[in-house]
Write a protein that holds these residues in place. Structure first.
Motif, PDB file in Angstrom:
ATOM      1  N   GLY A  36      44.420  39.883  56.754  1.00 48.96           N
ATOM      2  CA  GLY A  36      43.297  39.202  57.395  1.00 48.96           C
ATOM      3  C   GLY A  36      42.353  38.521  56.421  1.00 48.96           C
ATOM      4  O   GLY A  36      41.401  37.867  56.836  1.00 48.96           O
ATOM      5  N   GLY A  37      42.609  38.649  55.122  1.00 49.52           N
ATOM      6  CA  GLY A  37      41.720  38.063  54.113  1.00 49.52           C
ATOM      7  C   GLY A  37      42.378  36.927  53.355  1.00 49.52           C
ATOM      8  O   GLY A  37      43.494  36.504  53.662  1.00 49.52           O
ATOM      9  N   LYS A  38      41.686  36.438  52.336  1.00 50.16           N
ATOM     10  CA  LYS A  38      42.169  35.338  51.518  1.00 50.16           C
ATOM     11  C   LYS A  38      42.873  35.860  50.274  1.00 50.16           C
ATOM     12  O   LYS A  38      42.607  36.970  49.808  1.00 50.16           O
ATOM     13  CB  LYS A  38      40.996  34.457  51.068  1.00 50.16           C
ATOM     14  N   ARG A  39      43.715  35.019  49.717  1.00 50.45           N
ATOM     15  CA  ARG A  39      44.351  35.312  48.433  1.00 50.45           C
ATOM     16  C   ARG A  39      43.279  35.195  47.351  1.00 50.45           C
ATOM     17  O   ARG A  39      42.597  34.175  47.255  1.00 50.45           O
ATOM     18  CB  ARG A  39      45.481  34.312  48.198  1.00 50.45           C
ATOM     19  N   LEU A  40      43.134  36.261  46.538  1.00 50.45           N
ATOM     20  CA  LEU A  40      42.059  36.292  45.550  1.00 50.45           C
ATOM     21  C   LEU A  40      42.561  36.801  44.201  1.00 50.45           C
ATOM     22  O   LEU A  40      43.471  37.633  44.130  1.00 50.45           O
ATOM     23  CB  LEU A  40      40.941  37.229  46.018  1.00 50.45           C
ATOM     24  N   ALA A  41      41.920  36.313  43.147  1.00 46.65           N
ATOM     25  CA  ALA A  41      42.120  36.905  41.826  1.00 46.65           C
ATOM     26  C   ALA A  41      41.596  38.336  41.896  1.00 46.65           C
ATOM     27  O   ALA A  41      40.655  38.636  42.643  1.00 46.65           O
ATOM     28  CB  ALA A  41      41.380  36.102  40.769  1.00 46.65           C
ATOM     29  N   ALA A  42      42.182  39.224  41.115  1.00 46.53           N
ATOM     30  CA  ALA A  42      41.837  40.647  41.206  1.00 46.53           C
ATOM     31  C   ALA A  42      40.358  40.910  40.973  1.00 46.53           C
ATOM     32  O   ALA A  42      39.749  41.712  41.682  1.00 46.53           O
ATOM     33  CB  ALA A  42      42.682  41.439  40.216  1.00 46.53           C
ATOM     34  N   ASP A  43      39.734  40.220  40.011  1.00 42.67           N
ATOM     35  CA  ASP A  43      38.320  40.484  39.730  1.00 42.67           C
ATOM     36  C   ASP A  43      37.440  40.102  40.921  1.00 42.67           C
ATOM     37  O   ASP A  43      36.481  40.799  41.245  1.00 42.67           O
ATOM     38  CB  ASP A  43      37.865  39.796  38.451  1.00 42.67           C
ATOM     39  N   VAL A  44      37.788  39.028  41.620  1.00 41.04           N
ATOM     40  CA  VAL A  44      37.043  38.614  42.812  1.00 41.04           C
ATOM     41  C   VAL A  44      37.316  39.596  43.953  1.00 41.04           C
ATOM     42  O   VAL A  44      36.406  40.000  44.677  1.00 41.04           O
ATOM     43  CB  VAL A  44      37.411  37.169  43.221  1.00 41.04           C
ATOM     44  N   PHE A  45      38.567  39.990  44.118  1.00 46.78           N
ATOM     45  CA  PHE A  45      38.951  40.955  45.151  1.00 46.78           C
ATOM     46  C   PHE A  45      38.143  42.243  45.016  1.00 46.78           C
ATOM     47  O   PHE A  45      37.643  42.783  46.006  1.00 46.78           O
ATOM     48  CB  PHE A  45      40.444  41.245  45.054  1.00 46.78           C
ATOM     49  N   LEU A  46      37.991  42.727  43.791  1.00 50.03           N
ATOM     50  CA  LEU A  46      37.314  44.004  43.562  1.00 50.03           C
ATOM     51  C   LEU A  46      35.833  43.953  43.916  1.00 50.03           C
ATOM     52  O   LEU A  46      35.234  44.981  44.235  1.00 50.03           O
ATOM     53  CB  LEU A  46      37.492  44.442  42.106  1.00 50.03           C
ATOM     54  N   LYS A  47      35.240  42.778  43.899  1.00 45.97           N
ATOM     55  CA  LYS A  47      33.820  42.655  44.267  1.00 45.97           C
ATOM     56  C   LYS A  47      33.609  42.952  45.750  1.00 45.97           C
ATOM     57  O   LYS A  47      32.562  43.459  46.136  1.00 45.97           O
ATOM     58  CB  LYS A  47      33.309  41.259  43.914  1.00 45.97           C
TER      59      LYS A  47
END
Length: 196
Positions: free
Chosen positions: A174-185
């Motif tokens: 249900g979310g967007k594809r993200l770089a790991a550092d952005v995902f972790l935020k």
């Protein structure tokens, strides 16, 4: 490789090279004699989409070469050696499900070979988590398969049955594809959390 997903299985199986060929069709699946073929090195950053684009360009070039040869009578079709063939069946959705008990290089190959479809996936807190980009790493803390052992600016260190992966890009259901550092935020994870 013969079948519906040759470049995908080359990546999944960890091959260092693949190729493209122009061949004459016959009654078998990809069994006809070959006019022209080209080997292509597989790069670490390749996935099925990237490699597919590179092979398409080379395929167009050798198709023109073959047509020129057919036009001037110099094209020669050489029979394939059936003993060297490997079946490459169509991928199914379940081919993307990650088994963290496997070696890190095997999981890495699976991620590369199933990107973009069906996509490599695991679970996180009961939701599907797609892994878009990862790479094997040497000096990771040891944990149980699927366990996050370290969080860095580059990504998540995830233990496998042997070795570990640095997960760089991911996407929660249900979310967007993200770089790991952005995902972790937006998705607080910690060392000791487990994927799968």
């Amino acid at each position: 490789y013969r079948g519906a997903a040759p470049l995908q299985w080359a990546l999944i199986n960890g091959d260092e090279e693949t190729g493209v060929a122009v061949f004459r069709l016959n009654e078998g699946v990809d069994t006809g004699p070959v006019f022209v073929q080209r080997k292509v090195m597989i790069h670490d950053e390749d996935n099925a989409e990237i490699l597919g684009h590179r092979l398409a360009v080379i395929g167009a070039e050798i198709l023109v070469e073959t047509l020129d040869g057919l036009g001037d009578g110099t094209a020669e079709a050489i029979p394939q050696n059936d003993r060297l063939a490997t079946h490459a069946p169509m991928l199914k959705k379940e081919d993307g499900q990650i088994d963290w008990t496997r070696k890190a290089k095997a999981v890495w190959g699976q991620i590369r070979g199933t990107t973009p479809w069906p996509g490599a996936f695991t679970s996180l807190h009961g939701k599907r988590l797609k892994i878009h980009a990862a790479e094997p790493i040497d000096h990771a803390r040891r944990g149980k398969p699927g366990e996050i052992t370290e969080l860095t600016d580059e990504g998540l260190h995830v233990s496998c049955g042997q070795g570990a992966l640095l997960v760089r890009e991911l996407q929660l259901e249900g979310g967007k594809r993200l770089a790991a550092d952005v995902f972790l935020k937006g998705h607080p994870l910690g060392v000791g959390d487990t994927l799968g």
